[in-house]
Design an enzyme around this catalytic site. Structure first.
Site, short mmCIF file in Angstrom:
data_model
loop_
_atom_site.label_atom_id
_atom_site.label_comp_id
_atom_site.label_asym_id
_atom_site.label_seq_id
_atom_site.Cartn_x
_atom_site.Cartn_y
_atom_site.Cartn_z
N LEU A 30 -9.16 32.44 20.21
CA LEU A 30 -8.81 33.30 21.34
C LEU A 30 -9.89 34.32 21.66
O LEU A 30 -10.55 34.86 20.77
CB LEU A 30 -7.50 34.05 21.03
CG LEU A 30 -6.27 33.18 20.79
CD1 LEU A 30 -5.05 34.07 20.54
CD2 LEU A 30 -6.01 32.25 21.97
N HIS A 31 -10.07 34.54 22.96
CA HIS A 31 -11.00 35.56 23.43
C HIS A 31 -10.32 36.31 24.57
O HIS A 31 -9.16 36.03 24.90
CB HIS A 31 -12.33 34.92 23.85
CG HIS A 31 -12.17 33.77 24.82
ND1 HIS A 31 -11.64 33.93 26.09
CD2 HIS A 31 -12.45 32.46 24.69
CE1 HIS A 31 -11.62 32.76 26.70
NE2 HIS A 31 -12.10 31.84 25.87
N HIS A 34 -8.31 34.35 27.25
CA HIS A 34 -6.95 33.95 26.87
C HIS A 34 -6.02 35.17 26.90
O HIS A 34 -4.88 35.08 27.35
CB HIS A 34 -6.92 33.38 25.45
CG HIS A 34 -7.77 32.17 25.25
ND1 HIS A 34 -8.83 32.14 24.37
CD2 HIS A 34 -7.71 30.92 25.79
CE1 HIS A 34 -9.38 30.94 24.38
NE2 HIS A 34 -8.73 30.18 25.23
N GLN A 58 -7.48 15.16 24.45
CA GLN A 58 -8.23 15.56 25.64
C GLN A 58 -9.73 15.68 25.39
O GLN A 58 -10.48 16.07 26.27
CB GLN A 58 -7.67 16.86 26.21
CG GLN A 58 -7.95 18.11 25.40
CD GLN A 58 -7.16 19.29 25.93
OE1 GLN A 58 -5.94 19.33 25.87
NE2 GLN A 58 -7.87 20.26 26.50
N GLY A 144 -5.91 29.70 33.48
CA GLY A 144 -7.09 30.43 33.95
C GLY A 144 -7.82 29.68 35.05
O GLY A 144 -7.95 28.46 35.00
N GLN A 150 -8.45 21.96 36.26
CA GLN A 150 -7.23 21.86 35.44
C GLN A 150 -6.08 22.61 36.13
O GLN A 150 -4.96 22.11 36.19
CB GLN A 150 -7.51 22.46 34.07
CG GLN A 150 -6.30 22.57 33.19
CD GLN A 150 -6.67 23.06 31.80
OE1 GLN A 150 -7.09 22.27 30.96
NE2 GLN A 150 -6.54 24.34 31.54
N VAL A 173 -12.28 35.79 33.19
CA VAL A 173 -12.78 36.98 32.48
C VAL A 173 -14.20 36.68 32.01
O VAL A 173 -14.47 35.58 31.49
CB VAL A 173 -11.88 37.30 31.27
CG1 VAL A 173 -12.51 38.37 30.38
CG2 VAL A 173 -10.50 37.74 31.76
N SER A 182 -15.71 31.99 26.80
CA SER A 182 -15.35 30.62 26.42
C SER A 182 -15.44 30.49 24.91
O SER A 182 -16.32 31.08 24.27
CB SER A 182 -16.31 29.62 27.07
OG SER A 182 -16.19 28.35 26.44
N SER A 183 -14.54 29.69 24.35
CA SER A 183 -14.58 29.46 22.91
C SER A 183 -15.87 28.78 22.50
O SER A 183 -16.28 28.83 21.35
CB SER A 183 -13.39 28.58 22.49
OG SER A 183 -12.20 29.12 23.00
P1 AMP Z 1 -8.56 26.67 26.34
O1 AMP Z 1 -8.18 27.33 25.07
O2 AMP Z 1 -10.03 26.60 26.58
O3 AMP Z 1 -7.85 25.37 26.58
O4 AMP Z 1 -8.03 27.64 27.49
C1 AMP Z 1 -6.69 28.01 27.55
C2 AMP Z 1 -6.45 28.74 28.84
O5 AMP Z 1 -7.29 29.88 28.93
C3 AMP Z 1 -6.75 27.87 30.08
O6 AMP Z 1 -5.77 28.11 31.07
C4 AMP Z 1 -8.09 28.39 30.51
O7 AMP Z 1 -8.35 28.23 31.88
C5 AMP Z 1 -7.97 29.86 30.15
N1 AMP Z 1 -9.28 30.49 30.02
C6 AMP Z 1 -10.32 30.06 29.26
N2 AMP Z 1 -11.39 30.87 29.43
C7 AMP Z 1 -11.01 31.82 30.32
C8 AMP Z 1 -11.67 32.94 30.92
N3 AMP Z 1 -12.93 33.24 30.64
N4 AMP Z 1 -10.97 33.68 31.81
C9 AMP Z 1 -9.68 33.38 32.11
N5 AMP Z 1 -9.01 32.35 31.58
C10 AMP Z 1 -9.66 31.58 30.70
#
Ligand code: AMP
Length: 281
Positions: A30-31, A34, A58, A144, A150, A173, A182-183
């Protein structure tokens, strides 16, 4: 909470009392991106569920799946501090006791861009999100804009399969330097990171042209490619102006659109985008 049964037992009183459930699906690590979705869910719902599941179906590359960062202890602490009421973090065996024979596939929205670059990716996403929607039965789901294609696909999934769920799409963000949180950013060296900043810079250039009145997609795309052309470390996969909901290329921006890029930097695949919204759209 690790099992589907435990998750549903914990949610039973919430459903019964008619409290609104806000749901944020993630793959963990998480960042702030999220956590901003959690904040949004808390504003629009009474009870916030966050899922943490690195969904193998995926990923189109075993190396990428392997390298994906995982730290559940840290995620649980961050979720708790941010006011998440329930974390659902199932194992792969729990979600797929047997390989799924049923797959949710979509035409159109998922054909190009991320769908073309990552065969099977959206089947995996749509199938796991469908399962999670059935397990959690949320009132609101928060995704996001960072993953704009997506978000467009989930909007269509909810409409096509009659999920009684309101979709909220929250803005991207960014870290202080503009890089989209991003992770995968932890896999960038300081030098790669400097290169990665070019993605946002290029998108901002297209955005500035758009604000000045440029509506032709080819000109906006050219501006993005221009900005990235002297950055050798950036292997651009696509730079495209697309309809926000259909995720198809547009010639002239007349409805809400997205300028989107995907690139590899030192083997790390990054995506980013900015919204382009004509006045009155
Ligand atoms: P993930 O863990 O990468 O599958 O992302 C989970 C959710 O967090 C998805 O809906 C992403 O679009 C959202 N997300 C990832 N990075 C960001 C970001 N920088 N700003 C806003 N939402 C994000």
């Amino acid at each position: 909470m690790e099992t589907v049964v435990d998750c549903r037992v914990a949610l039973e009183p919430v459903w019964r009392d008619g409290r609104r459930i806000g749901f944020v699906p993630t793959m963990g690590a998480l960042h702030e991106g999220h956590l901003s979705l959690v904040d949004r869910a808390r504003r629009v719902a009474d009870f916030v569920v966050l899922s943490v599941f690195v969904n193998p179906t995926q990923f189109d590359s075993a190396d990428d799946l392997e390298a994906y960062p995982r730290d559940l202890e840290r995620d649980l602490a961050l979720a708790d501090r941010r006011g998440v009421d329930l974390v659902f973090a199932p194992t792969v065996e729990e979600m797929y006791p047997e390989p799924s024979l049923t797959t949710v596939t979509m035409a159109g929205v998922t054909d190009r861009y991320e769908g073309a670059a990552r065969p099977g990716h959206f089947d995996g996403v749509l199938t796991v999100v469908t399962k999670l929607f059935h397990i959690v039965e949320p009132d609101v789901a928060v995704f996001g804009r960072k993953d704009a294609q997506q978000a467009a696909a989930i909007r269509r999934l909810i409409a096509d399969l009659d999920f009684p769920i309101v979709l909220e799409v929250a803005p991207t963000v960014r870290e202080a330097d503009g890089l989209a949180a991003s992770s995968r950013n932890v896999r960038l060296s300081p030098e790669d990171r400097r290169c990665a900043l070019g993605l946002h810079r290029a998108l901002r250039r297209a955005e500035a042209l758009f604000v000045e009145g440029e509506r032709r997609a080819d000109r906006l795309e050219e501006a993005i490619r221009d900005e990235l052309s002297d950055r050798q470390a950036v292997e651009l996969e696509y730079a495209a102006v697309v309809d926000r909901d259909r995720f198809e290329p547009v010639v002239v921006v007349e409805r809400p659109a997205i300028a989107a890029v995907a690139a590899r930097i030192a083997g790390v695949r990054l995506i980013d985008n900015v919204p382009l919204e004509p006045d009155g759209s």
